[in-house]
Structure formats: structure tokens, C-alpha cells
Design an enzyme around this catalytic site. Sequence first.
Site, PDB file in Angstrom:
ATOM      1  N   ASP A  13      13.530  38.691  51.865  1.00 52.50           N
ATOM      2  CA  ASP A  13      12.486  39.364  51.125  1.00 52.50           C
ATOM      3  C   ASP A  13      12.633  40.943  51.254  1.00 52.50           C
ATOM      4  O   ASP A  13      11.662  41.691  51.233  1.00 52.50           O
ATOM      5  CB  ASP A  13      10.903  38.809  51.448  1.00 52.50           C
ATOM      6  CG  ASP A  13      11.059  37.298  51.432  1.00 52.50           C
ATOM      7  OD1 ASP A  13      11.287  36.648  50.493  1.00 52.50           O
ATOM      8  OD2 ASP A  13      10.361  36.874  52.352  1.00 52.50           O
ATOM      9  N   LYS A  16      16.726  42.448  48.132  1.00 49.57           N
ATOM     10  CA  LYS A  16      18.063  42.488  47.753  1.00 49.57           C
ATOM     11  C   LYS A  16      18.375  42.364  46.278  1.00 49.57           C
ATOM     12  O   LYS A  16      19.389  42.949  45.833  1.00 49.57           O
ATOM     13  CB  LYS A  16      18.795  41.180  48.486  1.00 49.57           C
ATOM     14  CG  LYS A  16      18.753  41.579  49.932  1.00 49.57           C
ATOM     15  CD  LYS A  16      19.303  40.194  50.570  1.00 49.57           C
ATOM     16  CE  LYS A  16      18.697  38.905  50.413  1.00 49.57           C
ATOM     17  NZ  LYS A  16      17.331  39.140  51.238  1.00 49.57           N
ATOM     18  N   GLY A  40      14.627  33.681  46.784  1.00 49.43           N
ATOM     19  CA  GLY A  40      13.856  34.169  45.536  1.00 49.43           C
ATOM     20  C   GLY A  40      14.209  35.679  45.349  1.00 49.43           C
ATOM     21  O   GLY A  40      13.797  36.294  46.344  1.00 49.43           O
ATOM     22  N   HIS A  41      15.262  36.152  44.426  1.00 50.59           N
ATOM     23  CA  HIS A  41      15.406  37.443  44.254  1.00 50.59           C
ATOM     24  C   HIS A  41      14.711  38.147  42.865  1.00 50.59           C
ATOM     25  O   HIS A  41      14.782  37.253  41.991  1.00 50.59           O
ATOM     26  CB  HIS A  41      16.866  37.485  44.135  1.00 50.59           C
ATOM     27  CG  HIS A  41      17.680  37.268  45.470  1.00 50.59           C
ATOM     28  ND1 HIS A  41      19.261  37.438  45.574  1.00 50.59           N
ATOM     29  CD2 HIS A  41      17.197  37.112  46.658  1.00 50.59           C
ATOM     30  CE1 HIS A  41      19.274  37.258  46.752  1.00 50.59           C
ATOM     31  NE2 HIS A  41      18.339  36.995  47.322  1.00 50.59           N
ATOM     32  N   GLN A 225      18.137  35.219  52.149  1.00 52.30           N
ATOM     33  CA  GLN A 225      17.561  35.192  52.981  1.00 52.30           C
ATOM     34  C   GLN A 225      17.942  36.401  54.121  1.00 52.30           C
ATOM     35  O   GLN A 225      18.408  37.292  53.290  1.00 52.30           O
ATOM     36  CB  GLN A 225      17.941  34.041  53.853  1.00 52.30           C
ATOM     37  CG  GLN A 225      17.153  32.647  53.447  1.00 52.30           C
ATOM     38  CD  GLN A 225      18.056  32.131  52.402  1.00 52.30           C
ATOM     39  OE1 GLN A 225      19.213  32.064  52.486  1.00 52.30           O
ATOM     40  NE2 GLN A 225      17.437  31.394  51.330  1.00 52.30           N
TER      41      GLN A 225
END
Length: 429
Positions: A13, A16, A40-41, A225
Amino acid sequence: MPNVVVIGTQWGDEGKGKIVDLLTSQAQHIVRFQGGNNAGHTLVVKGDKYIFHLLPSGILHQDKVCYIGNGVVVDPLVLIEELDRLAQKGIQVGPEHLVISQRAHIIMPYHQALDNAKEKKAGGAAIGTTGRGIGPCYMDKVGRVGIRFIDLLHPAVFKERVLANLEEKNFLLKEYYQTETLDPGPIIESYSAAAERLAPYGGNVPLALEQAQRSGDNILFEGAQGTHLDIDHGTYPYVTSSNPVAGSVSAGAGVGPTRIKSVVGLVKAYTTRVGGGPFVTELEDENGMHLQKVGNEYGSTTGRPRRCGWLDLVAVAEAVRLSGITSLALTKLDVLTGLEKLKICTAYELDGREIRHMPPLLEDLARCKPVYKTISGWNEDISKAREIAALPPAARDFVQTVEDLAGCPISHVSVGPDRDETIVTGEVY
């Protein structure tokens, strides 16, 4: 032909997605090399918000080619949902823009069932997984009973492997976890339809990347991650099931380590983590609430609130060492605006002695106390700054302190969520 790797230095988080999207302008190929849809990006482009779980963050650039490497575990139904959501926004992603490794392993419904059943049975000792089936899928991969993308495309092979796997999985679900079993019929039917839809996207990713290198193209490798969720080097067992460190690019994408020029480490201006595990700088006061609220610290995959704390440079410095990071991208600096005093953890105190590394024994890490350096905060809006000199003196001091204590130069500073709200201080290609 410089190849660049982007990884997280904390517990994920770190932002990225935004930095990968930014660096994509200088690359022709973008590769996701590990993890699954537990990642989740989030990207914000001209006010529009995009959340990707499997698609590489460079997918919004129509003149680029994106790849899902063999180190990624793929839920084909989730991938199709992502492609459809983009299509609804007028962004068509065809096989010329996306290649899925034929060797990537497939997440099956029984992986998700086992994931949730295990967490439920663990009760208060649960790891805090996303329940997406990531861990069980990697377990099957290592156990040599996994189903790969290439298997999915061959109906007879796929059916045989589903039936063989369900015999064992249903036994576990029924006898050990005492929950419902799964019927192979609907699984085979839905996944066969997904196979037909995704078949044109399958390809030999290592070969395609070799050809790109021979052509002199730039390749950007995108991790998921963060370092301290690494299955080998993280806060085990409160980790993910893959290797988010830069070294896993070679295994997860099929590119030799000598091909990598630079590694960009993402570091948030504070620290967050989701799920269980020790968190040395965690805040449960008004400062922690500020970080969570202003930083919108809720998981883009699960919606869970993230635990928040001051920036832990012990963790960041360890990530720099583990991945040979050549520059840092500092994100969410704007979230600190409005805090009177800021703290940065420079060391840990463990049983009366000061250490500058993360102890491998979880119980030792849980007893560590943070050693802080305190610096002044600022109240000025920094979102319009496009160079370091335009930041308030206190913000410049913060950036310099991070650079000095992490022992690594800073190449990017994010001062807002949008793609353009970034200060670029150095080249990575």
C-alpha cells in the site's frame, strides 16, 4: 535497454500503482511478476480513479505492452472483470496489449474455500488474509498439483486436474474444516468459458521479454505487496505467499538478474499495514486517526481500515539492503500536512539495547520499542510543488532526513494522488 524494478519497502500500500504509471512513460513493456488479486493498485488520472488487482498499472497506456508473469497467481474470473470494467470506460485491452504467461498458476474456487475455512478455524490467531485463495494456490504450485494457464486452455487436461484436486480438497473441507464441499460441474463450466475468453492472451512471457531486450526497449517490472510481507524475509507468518523483493523478478518473469539496471523502492511518508502482526510504530491516537482519514487508508482489495503509524526507517533500510534498492520514491507526503510534530523511527530498543535491524523472531519484534527522531511539521498545501525547493522548509527537512537515514537517494516525491502531483528529482532509466 535499461530495465527497472518497482517494489514496496514496507507492508504494501505504498502507492506503487501511481509511480509505475508515471514511469511507464519511459518504458515500452510493463511486467507484473508476483502476487495475485490480493494486491490492489490505485491510480488517479485526471480525477478518474482506477483500481487494479491483476492488471499491471501501465495498462492505461495504450501504446505499451503489459505482461502477467509466471510468478503471479491468476483468478481468471477477476481478470475478466477488470478487462470489462476498463471496456466500460472506453479502454479496450486486446492481446496486443496484454500477455498472460502460459506458466502462471490459476486460482480455483477450492483455493478460496480453503483460504476462508482456514482463517475461520484459526479464530483469533488468523493471519488476516484477503480470502482470495492466494496462499492455497501457491501451496498447490509448490506441491506440484497446481493448474496452470496452459492447462486451462486444454479442456481434457483441465477437467482431469480439477477432478483430481477436488477429491482431496473436498475431503479437507468436509472432514477437517466441517464446511460445504464443491461440485466440479459448475467450476469446469465457468472456467471453460473464461478459458475461451482469455485464450488469445496466453503467451511465452520470458521469450517475449528477451525479444524486447534485443530490440533495445525499456522494461518496467512491477511488484505487489511490500518487502515485509515477503514469505522469506517478512514478518512471518504474517506475510503473503510470494516474494515481493526485487530478486524474485528473475523467477517470476523469466529474466536474468544481470538484465536489471535499477530498483526503485516505494516508501510511504508514514507506515501502514493490514492484518495481524507486530507493528513497532503503530499509533492509536489522534495522529493515527489523521493518517488513516487524510490518507484514505482503507484496503483497495478488501476495504479494511489499515493500521497506521509513524515512518519506520528501520524497516525501510532493511528493504533497501534486501533488494539492492538504488533509489526511493517517497509517497503521500501531503498526508502529513497539518501535523504539528512528526516522528521518524530510526532504531528499535529491544531489552534495553538499541538495534537497527528487524529481529527474525516475531516475539522479539513485538517487544521492540521505537527510537524516534522528532522534526517539525507544516501546514502549507504542498500539492502544487513540482520541485523540492517549492516545499516548505519543514517538508524539505523531512525528505532529506528520509534520504539520509535510509542511505538511499530519493528520485520521486508524491505530493498528491494524481499522476501529475509528483516531484521528480532523479532519473531511474
